[in-house]
Design a protein around this motif. Structure first.
Motif, PDB file in Angstrom:
ATOM      1  N   PRO A  52       0.845  -1.355   0.224  1.00 58.50           N
ATOM      2  CA  PRO A  52      -0.074  -0.054  -0.004  1.00 58.50           C
ATOM      3  C   PRO A  52       0.842   1.270   0.138  1.00 58.50           C
ATOM      4  CG  PRO A  52      -0.808  -1.489   1.574  1.00 58.50           C
ATOM      5  CD  PRO A  52       0.613  -2.060   1.012  1.00 58.50           C
ATOM      6  N   SER A  53       0.676   1.950  -0.918  1.00 64.08           N
ATOM      7  CA  SER A  53       1.570   3.320  -1.142  1.00 64.08           C
ATOM      8  C   SER A  53       1.509   4.235   0.001  1.00 64.08           C
ATOM      9  CB  SER A  53       1.038   4.286  -2.339  1.00 64.08           C
ATOM     10  OG  SER A  53      -0.315   4.327  -2.215  1.00 64.08           O
ATOM     11  N   GLN A  54       0.300   4.430   0.518  1.00 62.26           N
ATOM     12  CA  GLN A  54       0.385   5.321   1.595  1.00 62.26           C
ATOM     13  C   GLN A  54      -1.304   5.506   2.141  1.00 62.26           C
ATOM     14  OE1 GLN A  54      -0.476   9.434   1.409  1.00 62.26           O
ATOM     15  NE2 GLN A  54      -0.735   9.305  -0.835  1.00 62.26           N
ATOM     16  N   PRO A  55      -1.502   5.427   3.379  1.00 60.96           N
ATOM     17  CA  PRO A  55      -2.798   5.885   3.995  1.00 60.96           C
ATOM     18  C   PRO A  55      -3.486   6.989   3.448  1.00 60.96           C
ATOM     19  CG  PRO A  55      -1.544   5.362   5.783  1.00 60.96           C
ATOM     20  CD  PRO A  55      -0.615   5.638   4.642  1.00 60.96           C
ATOM     21  N   LYS A  56      -4.505   7.151   2.896  1.00 64.78           N
ATOM     22  CA  LYS A  56      -5.029   8.468   2.361  1.00 64.78           C
ATOM     23  C   LYS A  56      -4.971   9.471   3.659  1.00 64.78           C
ATOM     24  CE  LYS A  56      -5.725   6.758  -1.337  1.00 64.78           C
ATOM     25  NZ  LYS A  56      -4.907   7.058  -2.649  1.00 64.78           N
ATOM     26  N   ASN A  57      -5.024  10.848   3.074  1.00 62.69           N
ATOM     27  CA  ASN A  57      -5.196  12.018   4.061  1.00 62.69           C
ATOM     28  C   ASN A  57      -6.521  12.049   4.817  1.00 62.69           C
ATOM     29  OD1 ASN A  57      -3.495  14.242   4.749  1.00 62.69           O
ATOM     30  ND2 ASN A  57      -5.336  15.536   4.178  1.00 62.69           N
ATOM     31  N   SER A  58      -7.558  11.489   4.078  1.00 63.75           N
ATOM     32  CA  SER A  58      -8.886  11.447   5.213  1.00 63.75           C
ATOM     33  C   SER A  58      -8.485  10.457   6.487  1.00 63.75           C
ATOM     34  CB  SER A  58     -10.030  10.980   4.316  1.00 63.75           C
ATOM     35  OG  SER A  58      -9.807   9.564   3.926  1.00 63.75           O
ATOM     36  N   HIS A  61       6.749   1.042  15.882  1.00 63.75           N
ATOM     37  CA  HIS A  61       7.137  -0.056  15.094  1.00 63.75           C
ATOM     38  C   HIS A  61       8.523  -0.285  15.633  1.00 63.75           C
ATOM     39  CE1 HIS A  61       4.215  -0.462  12.027  1.00 63.75           C
ATOM     40  NE2 HIS A  61       4.081   1.025  12.049  1.00 63.75           N
ATOM     41  N   SER A  62       8.967  -1.499  15.626  1.00 68.46           N
ATOM     42  CA  SER A  62      10.259  -1.863  15.994  1.00 68.46           C
ATOM     43  C   SER A  62      11.369  -2.590  14.981  1.00 68.46           C
ATOM     44  CB  SER A  62      10.298  -2.693  17.339  1.00 68.46           C
ATOM     45  OG  SER A  62       9.864  -3.931  17.033  1.00 68.46           O
ATOM     46  N   LEU A  63      12.463  -2.281  14.681  1.00 67.70           N
ATOM     47  CA  LEU A  63      13.156  -2.910  13.666  1.00 67.70           C
ATOM     48  C   LEU A  63      14.497  -3.300  14.412  1.00 67.70           C
ATOM     49  CD1 LEU A  63      13.058  -0.211  10.977  1.00 67.70           C
ATOM     50  CD2 LEU A  63      11.852  -2.354  11.186  1.00 67.70           C
ATOM     51  N   VAL A  64      14.633  -4.543  14.538  1.00 60.69           N
ATOM     52  CA  VAL A  64      16.034  -5.507  14.930  1.00 60.69           C
ATOM     53  C   VAL A  64      16.522  -6.458  14.102  1.00 60.69           C
ATOM     54  CG1 VAL A  64      15.190  -4.884  17.388  1.00 60.69           C
ATOM     55  CG2 VAL A  64      14.544  -7.130  16.320  1.00 60.69           C
ATOM     56  N   SER A 117       0.766   0.534   8.131  1.00 62.43           N
ATOM     57  CA  SER A 117       0.313   1.515   9.018  1.00 62.43           C
ATOM     58  C   SER A 117       1.385   2.697   8.994  1.00 62.43           C
ATOM     59  CB  SER A 117      -0.316   1.034  10.382  1.00 62.43           C
ATOM     60  OG  SER A 117       0.967   0.858  11.026  1.00 62.43           O
ATOM     61  N   LEU A 118       0.747   3.777   9.292  1.00 67.16           N
ATOM     62  CA  LEU A 118       1.970   5.051   9.620  1.00 67.16           C
ATOM     63  C   LEU A 118       2.768   4.682  10.625  1.00 67.16           C
ATOM     64  CD1 LEU A 118      -0.481   8.105   9.092  1.00 67.16           C
ATOM     65  CD2 LEU A 118       0.866   6.631   7.607  1.00 67.16           C
ATOM     66  N   CYS A 119       3.957   5.282  10.701  1.00 69.63           N
ATOM     67  CA  CYS A 119       4.945   5.041  11.704  1.00 69.63           C
ATOM     68  C   CYS A 119       5.331   6.268  12.451  1.00 69.63           C
ATOM     69  CB  CYS A 119       6.316   4.654  10.864  1.00 69.63           C
ATOM     70  SG  CYS A 119       7.890   4.388  11.977  1.00 69.63           S
ATOM     71  N   ASP A 166      -0.048  14.744   3.524  1.00 64.95           N
ATOM     72  CA  ASP A 166       0.112  13.319   3.468  1.00 64.95           C
ATOM     73  C   ASP A 166       1.533  12.816   3.865  1.00 64.95           C
ATOM     74  OD1 ASP A 166      -2.399  13.102   2.153  1.00 64.95           O
ATOM     75  OD2 ASP A 166      -1.401  13.073   0.132  1.00 64.95           O
ATOM     76  N   TYR A 167       1.416  11.545   4.662  1.00 68.64           N
ATOM     77  CA  TYR A 167       2.557  10.837   5.200  1.00 68.64           C
ATOM     78  C   TYR A 167       2.384   9.505   4.434  1.00 68.64           C
ATOM     79  CZ  TYR A 167       5.218  13.024   8.566  1.00 68.64           C
ATOM     80  OH  TYR A 167       6.183  13.710   9.409  1.00 68.64           O
ATOM     81  N   PHE A 168       3.711   9.080   3.992  1.00 67.87           N
ATOM     82  CA  PHE A 168       3.566   7.464   3.473  1.00 67.87           C
ATOM     83  C   PHE A 168       4.224   6.673   4.232  1.00 67.87           C
ATOM     84  CE2 PHE A 168       3.992  10.750   0.003  1.00 67.87           C
ATOM     85  CZ  PHE A 168       3.606  10.015  -1.052  1.00 67.87           C
ATOM     86  N   ALA A 169       3.824   5.495   3.988  1.00 66.09           N
ATOM     87  CA  ALA A 169       4.474   4.296   4.918  1.00 66.09           C
ATOM     88  C   ALA A 169       5.797   4.176   4.786  1.00 66.09           C
ATOM     89  CB  ALA A 169       3.916   2.919   4.233  1.00 66.09           C
TER      90      ALA A 169
END
Length: 437
Positions: free
Chosen positions: A18-24, A161-164, A179-181, A124-127
Motif C-alpha cells: 500500500p502506497s500510503q494511508p489517504k489523507n482522510s 514499530h520496531s526494527l531489529v 500503517s503509519l510510523c 500526506d505521510y507515506f508508509a
C-alpha cells in the motif's frame, strides 16, 4: 509531490505494498488519538501533592497519555523525568546522564507522545516515514522500549514499530507498511538495512532519541549512527534527546555535534549500588566455580537467577552444563537467534525457566521484576557493568542478592569495582556451598 515522494509511490506500486494511508485516514487517525478515552477523566486518577515531588498531573499531558500513566501506576516523576520533562515538553534538546532503571525511557516517550498528539500531520505521510526515531544499541533494549511505548500509547492511535536484526526482514517490512510510523525504535544496523532498501525514510523525523550512547560507542556503532543522523533533518529542524550512563569526552563530543543548545541533566544514583541488593563475593578457584554455582542455585531461597559471564562461549558452555544437570535454563547472548531470545525472555518472565545465562550486552535489555539472585560467574572488565548486572535484582521495592565469584584469573577486577562503589566488598570463602548437596 516531491521527487522522493514520487519514487516511494512508484516503488510501492511495483511491489504491491500500500502506497500510503489517504489523507482522510490521517485526519481520522489524529482525531481518534484523543477519542479513545470513553468515560475516563482525571478525577479517576487522584494523586496528592508532595513536597519535592513532581506529579504527572503537573505537566499538562494529553488525557489519553494520562490514562495510560494511571494504568501503569505512575504517580510521581522520577528525578530524570522531573528534571528533563519541563524542558523537552517545550521542545528543547536534552543531554541526560542516567543509569538504566531511572525512568529515562518513560521521560522521552512522554515527550514524543505529547508532541505527536499535539501536532497532528497536516499533509500526506507515506508508509515508512518515521515521525520519531529512537536508536538503541541492543535488540532487547529496542524491544523493551517498544513495549513501553505500546503501553503508553494504548489509548491513542499512534503506531509503534520496531526494527531489529535477527528477525524476519520481510515480516518487519510488512508491519511497517501496514500503517503509519509514528514511533520507530531500532538498532543501528537493521535501521540502515531498511533505509538502504528505501523501506524507511527519516527525512521528516521530528524527534530523535539516542539511548545509551556510551554503550553504542563501546560496541562500535557510532559510524552507523552518524550515517543515520545524516538521513534525518538537520539538528536545527528536529528535537534531539541524547542519553548516556556516563559522560566521557567522546560521549560529550557526540552530544555537542548532534544537539542544539541542549539542557544538560545529570542524575547520580543515591548510591551506585542499590541498598535493596545484598552483595557477596566468594573467593574460589576456576575449577570450583561450576560446583559452587550449582549448589547456590539448588538453595530454596533462589527463586530465579541471572548468571552473567563475559563471553558468548562461556555463556554457551554454562547453559549446556546447567541443562545437563537438570536445571531449567535459557541462554541470552548475541549468537542466539532473535526469535529464540524473545521466547527465552518470555519463558524466564513467566517462571518456566528458573535460570538465565547472559552476556552484558544482552543483559542490558532485561527489565524483569522479581529476580531473586544475580551471579557474576566472571567479574566484568568494566566496573559500570557490575552495577548494571546487580541492578537486575532488588527491583520494584523487593530485595535481592548479588553473588560474585573471584578466582585467580579475575580477582584483580574487584578493586576498580570497589572504587566505583565507594565501598569495600566483603570477600569470603564459600565454605559449605562447595560441599556436594
Amino acid at each position: 509531490m516531491t521527487n522522493r515522494d514520487s519514487s516511494v509511490f512508484e516503488k510501492n506500486q511495483q511491489t504491491g505494498v500500500p502506497s500510503q494511508p489517504k489523507n482522510s485516514e490521517l485526519q481520522r487517525k489524529n482525531k481518534a488519538s484523543n477519542n479513545l478515552l470513553t468515560d475516563w477523566d482525571l478525577s479517576k486518577f487522584k494523586v496528592g501533592q508532595e513536597a519535592g515531588k513532581t506529579r504527572f498531573h503537573d505537566l499538562d499531558l494529553p488525557l489519553s497519555l494520562m490514562h495510560a500513566i494511571a494504568d501503569l501506576g505512575f504517580k510521581y516523576c522520577s528525578p530524570i523525568q522531573a528534571r528533563t520533562l519541563p524542558y523537552t515538553l517545550r521542545g528543547h534538546d536534552i543531554v541526560g546522564k542516567a543509569q538504566t532503571g531511572t525512568g529515562k525511557t518513560a521521560a522521552f516517550l512522554t515527550t514524543i507522545i505529547t508532541e505527536l498528539l499535539g501536532n497532528p500531520v497536516e499533509d500526506d505521510y507515506f508508509a515508512g516515514e518515521a515521525r520519531s526515531l529512537i536508536i538503541a544499541p541492543t535488540r532487547e533494549l529496542v524491544m523493551q522500549i517498544a513495549g513501553d511505548a505500546q503501553d503508553l500509547c494504548k489509548y491513542t492511535d499512534l503506531k509503534v514499530h520496531s526494527l531489529v536484526g535477527g528477525m524476519d526482514y520481510d515480516k518487519q517490512k510488512r508491519r511497517l507498511h501496514e500503517s503509519l510510523c509514528d514511533i520507530l525504535v531500532a538498532t543501528p544496523g537493521r535501521l540502515l538495512d531498511f533505509a538502504g532498501s528505501n523501506d524507511v525514510y527519516l527525512d521528516r523525523t521530528e524527534i530523535l532519541v539516542l539511548d545509551e550512547a556510551d554503550r553504542m560507542l563501546d560496541m562500535g556503532f557510532i559510524p552507523q549512527v552518524r550515517r543515520i543522523i545524516r538521513l534525518a533533518p538537520h539538528q536545527e529542524s528536529r528535537q534531539t534527546m541524547f542519553f548516556s550512563a556516563t559522560f566521557t569526552s567522546e560521549v560529550m563530543n557526540l552530544a555537542e555535534q548532534w544537539t542544539v543548545n541542549p539542557t544538560t541533566v545529570e542524575i547520580e544514583p543515591e548510591s551506585v549500588a542499590t541498598d535493596t541488593v545484598t552483595q557477596k563475593v566468594y573467593i574460589t578457584s576456576t575449577l570450583e566455580k561450576f560446583e559452587l554455582l550449582s549448589n547456590i542455585i539448588d538453595q530454596d531461597e533462589v527463586e530465579s537467577v541471572i548468571v552473567f559471564a563475559n563471553r558468548r562461549d562461556q555463556c554457551r558452555r554454562l547453559q549446556e552444563k546447567l541443562k545437563s544437570k537438570g536445571f531449567s535454563v535459557g541462554l541470552l547472548s548475541g549468537e542466539v537467534p532473535q526469535g529464540k531470545r524473545v521466547k527465552t525472555l518470555a519463558d524466564f518472565k513467566s517462571g518456566k525457566l528458573k535460570i538465565l545465562v547472559a552476556t552484558d550486552v544482552a543483559g542490558r535489555g532485561i527489565h524483569i521484576d522479581g529476580i531473586s539472585h544475580v551471579v557474576n560467574y566472571t567479574l566484568p572488565e568494566e566496573p559500570e557493568d557490575y552495577v548494571h548486572r546487580i541492578g537486575r535484582t532488588g527491583r520494584a521495592g523487593k530485595t535481592g542478592t548479588s553473588i560474585s565469584f573471584a578466582c585467580e584469573d579475575d580477582a584483580f577486577l574487584l578493586e576498580p569495582i570497589e572504587k566505583l562503589l565507594g565501598t569495600k566488598l566483603l570477600s569470603q570463602l564459600p565454605d559449605k556451598l562447595l560441599m556436594p548437596i
